[in-house]
Write a protein that holds these residues in place. Structure first.
Motif, PDB file in Angstrom:
ATOM      1  N   UNK A 182       0.867  -1.312  -0.087  1.00 56.09           N
ATOM      2  CA  UNK A 182       0.053  -0.077  -0.135  1.00 56.09           C
ATOM      3  C   UNK A 182       0.783   1.239  -0.068  1.00 56.09           C
ATOM      4  N   UNK A 183       2.021   1.303   0.895  1.00 58.81           N
ATOM      5  CA  UNK A 183       2.811   2.579   1.122  1.00 58.81           C
ATOM      6  C   UNK A 183       3.512   2.788  -0.421  1.00 58.81           C
ATOM      7  N   UNK A 184       3.896   1.620  -0.782  1.00 61.05           N
ATOM      8  CA  UNK A 184       4.659   1.704  -2.270  1.00 61.05           C
ATOM      9  C   UNK A 184       3.881   2.205  -3.454  1.00 61.05           C
ATOM     10  N   UNK A 185       2.564   1.572  -3.462  1.00 66.67           N
ATOM     11  CA  UNK A 185       1.793   2.135  -4.421  1.00 66.67           C
ATOM     12  C   UNK A 185       0.981   3.305  -4.373  1.00 66.67           C
ATOM     13  N   UNK A 186       0.599   3.754  -2.960  1.00 67.99           N
ATOM     14  CA  UNK A 186      -0.252   4.845  -2.829  1.00 67.99           C
ATOM     15  C   UNK A 186       0.388   6.004  -3.246  1.00 67.99           C
ATOM     16  N   UNK A 187      -0.377   6.704  -3.747  1.00 70.25           N
ATOM     17  CA  UNK A 187      -0.028   8.106  -4.597  1.00 70.25           C
ATOM     18  C   UNK A 187       0.383   8.128  -6.012  1.00 70.25           C
ATOM     19  N   UNK A 188       0.884   6.643  -6.471  1.00 64.59           N
ATOM     20  CA  UNK A 188       1.304   6.888  -7.752  1.00 64.59           C
ATOM     21  C   UNK A 188       0.265   7.057  -8.877  1.00 64.59           C
ATOM     22  N   UNK A 189       0.907   7.912  -9.852  1.00 64.06           N
ATOM     23  CA  UNK A 189      -0.255   8.401 -11.051  1.00 64.06           C
ATOM     24  C   UNK A 189      -0.056   7.091 -12.019  1.00 64.06           C
ATOM     25  N   UNK A 190      -1.208   7.061 -13.061  1.00 63.49           N
ATOM     26  CA  UNK A 190      -1.163   5.994 -14.106  1.00 63.49           C
ATOM     27  C   UNK A 190       0.044   5.787 -14.730  1.00 63.49           C
ATOM     28  N   UNK A 191       0.797   7.030 -15.313  1.00 62.64           N
ATOM     29  CA  UNK A 191       1.970   6.994 -15.865  1.00 62.64           C
ATOM     30  C   UNK A 191       3.057   6.141 -15.068  1.00 62.64           C
ATOM     31  N   UNK A 192       3.099   6.478 -13.656  1.00 61.16           N
ATOM     32  CA  UNK A 192       4.023   5.853 -12.930  1.00 61.16           C
ATOM     33  C   UNK A 192       3.710   4.088 -12.742  1.00 61.16           C
ATOM     34  N   UNK A 193       2.546   3.887 -12.599  1.00 67.44           N
ATOM     35  CA  UNK A 193       2.216   2.509 -12.783  1.00 67.44           C
ATOM     36  C   UNK A 193       2.574   1.846 -13.930  1.00 67.44           C
ATOM     37  N   UNK A 194       2.594   2.508 -14.991  1.00 69.07           N
ATOM     38  CA  UNK A 194       2.657   1.843 -16.347  1.00 69.07           C
ATOM     39  C   UNK A 194       4.301   1.554 -16.087  1.00 69.07           C
ATOM     40  N   UNK A 195       5.038   2.517 -15.657  1.00 70.14           N
ATOM     41  CA  UNK A 195       6.422   2.331 -15.707  1.00 70.14           C
ATOM     42  C   UNK A 195       7.059   1.379 -14.897  1.00 70.14           C
TER      43      UNK A 195
END
Length: 477
Positions: free
Chosen positions: A53-66
């Motif tokens: 949760x801490x690693x993924x929370x706040x990531x925007x979609x482009x950051x998730x893609x990368x």
């Protein structure tokens, strides 16, 4: 993208891969079994480890893609904004390492670079009424079938589940193959015959305009048959040759583009059981429609493994193209909020009518352009509930604020989807190899990478070629 090549594995390595896949899928089964529309009703975010949760929370979609789905090329540097937990990094690496290799780069095929709606490698008559993705598929699979047919000495191609006949038409009128197309829906067969006549007329006009163009073959329409192919039994119509020659002399090549659910299984059974069938080129889809038991697992090897069961949700997820979603994340368009909207609608539905769970909601046009309250009101109407029910705007806005969490959770599940597809396809390969040990010569598998422009494609045939010839065919497609 890195992964496993089905052609490069020994039988023992393929069995070990099946073991590894079932172990990994069992470990992450709660994540895979989750329905994204239950994100709020089942508090799915809270089911993730706190470190995730801490690693993924706040990531925007482009950051998730990368960072999560690996959108950049292999040589690109990935920079994490914080130290990710080893368990999450292990999940990412495992998902990439155990899946069959897929399209290595995110790019449009060269045939669509001049015109994104028309394949430059397909004649105009064969592009009419056909979307770009399907143009690419019928061209690529048709050319593979022609080469495979020539090399195995097949006298006839049988296109099973032919629909409107786009593939059959290209193989017969475009490539000069003798084609029988079998389709269970009579309306689709009638439509296919109408389109055959249209293409023949267009080809005749083109020949009159350009008499200097020498035809390599005489145009011959496919022979269409209305027939339902039962996946549990052999279909006599599939095996009958078009010519008057004895059935024992026929050498057939079976193919199916988007052979839905058990139809792919039917093709496998025909290939393994019938000496007339010398080759098979199958492109499966709709894994969630596989019957259980019967459609999966097929092989004794996979059936004996603990945790081999695949629920409807897992098989449905395996149909989604991770590469497509990664592109959507990179573009960060408003359409990504649709999952969040639908999850919010589910909370309202269950508050009003608790026994109504996961109802199908008819598509809401341009849903992402609506305010969340408007979406929920239209959704309530589509499931037969009062759209004027009082709504808590504060609750809906709080849910909308978690839009990126919804996207992150969905991305996690989609990251594992290729493993489910790999297990299904590996099961089919092991099934053929088991049949080969009993009654057939050694069987080889060809894996055509899946990506934005092509569904997963498998070709099987009996051993008649040397490995160098096999590579030459693949390299030329």
């Amino acid at each position: 993208m890195p992964g496993v090549s089905a052609r490069g594995l020994s039988l023992e390595e393929r069995r070990q891969l099946a073991v590894d896949l079932t172990r990994v899928l069992s470990l992450y089964r709660p994540l895979l079994d989750a329905y994204i529309i239950e994100f709020f009703t089942d508090s799915l975010w809270g089911t993730l480890p706190r470190s995730w949760q801490e690693a993924l929370d706040g990531l925007d979609p482009p950051q998730l893609a990368t960072l999560l789905l690996g959108m950049p090329g292999e040589g690109d540097v990935v920079r994490y904004r914080s130290v990710w937990p080893l368990t999450l990094l292990a999940l990412k690496s495992t998902a990439r390492a155990l899946a069959f290799t897929r399209t290595p780069k995110f790019q449009t095929p060269s045939e669509f670079r001049e015109n994104p709606s028309q394949s430059s490698r397909l004649k105009a008559p064969f592009r009419k009424h056909v979307r770009p993705k399907k143009q690419h598929e019928i061209r690529r699979l048709g050319e593979l079938v022609r080469k495979l047919s020539d090399l195995t000495g097949c006298t006839q191609v049988v296109d099973v589940g032919s629909g409107q006949g786009h593939l059959s038409r290209f193989m017969s009128l475009g490539l000069g193959l003798r084609v029988k197309s079998i389709e269970g829906d009579q309306r689709l067969v009638q439509r296919a015959q109408h389109l055959d006549r249209e293409v023949l007329q267009a080809l005749e006009k083109e020949e009159k305009r350009n008499p200097q163009v020498v035809q390599t073959h005489s145009p011959r329409s496919p022979h269409h048959v209305v027939q339902w192919v039962d996946p549990g039994t052999l279909c006599e119509e599939v095996l009958l040759p078009l010519e008057t020659s004895p059935r024992s002399e026929a050498r057939l090549l079976l193919t199916g583009l988007h052979a839905c659910g058990d139809l792919s299984v039917a093709l496998l059974r025909h290939f393994s059981s019938c000496p007339e069938v010398a080759a098979l080129a199958s492109v499966g889809c709709c894994y969630m429609k596989l019957s259980d038991p019967g459609g999966y697992p097929l092989s004794r090897c996979v059936a004996a493994l603990p945790g081999c069961e695949l629920s409807y949700r897992l098989r449905e997820g395996a149909c989604h193209a991770l590469e497509d979603y990664a592109e959507r994340l990179q573009e960060a368009g408003p359409g990504l909020r649709t999952h969040c909207y639908r999850a919010a609608l589910e909370t309202v539905i269950r508050h009003v009518q608790p026994q109504l769970r996961r109802p199908g909601v008819q598509g809401i046009p341009r849903a992402h352009e609506l305010k969340i309250e408007e979406y929920v009101q239209r959704g309530l109407q589509r499931v037969g509930l009062d759209p004027q029910l009082p709504l808590s705007r504060a609750a809906l806005e709080a849910q909308q604020a978690q839009e990126n969490r919804v996207v992150a959770f969905y991305s996690l599940a989609l990251l594992l989807a290729p493993l489910v597809e790999t297990l299904i396809l590996l099961d089919r390969l092991l099934y053929l190899q088991e049949q080969a040990r009993n009654s057939l010569p050694e069987t080889w598998c060809w894996w055509l990478p899946r990506g934005r422009w092509a569904r997963p494609s498998l070709s099987w045939r009996r051993k008649t070629l040397m490995p160098a010839e096999e590579r030459r065919i693949l390299d030329s497609i």
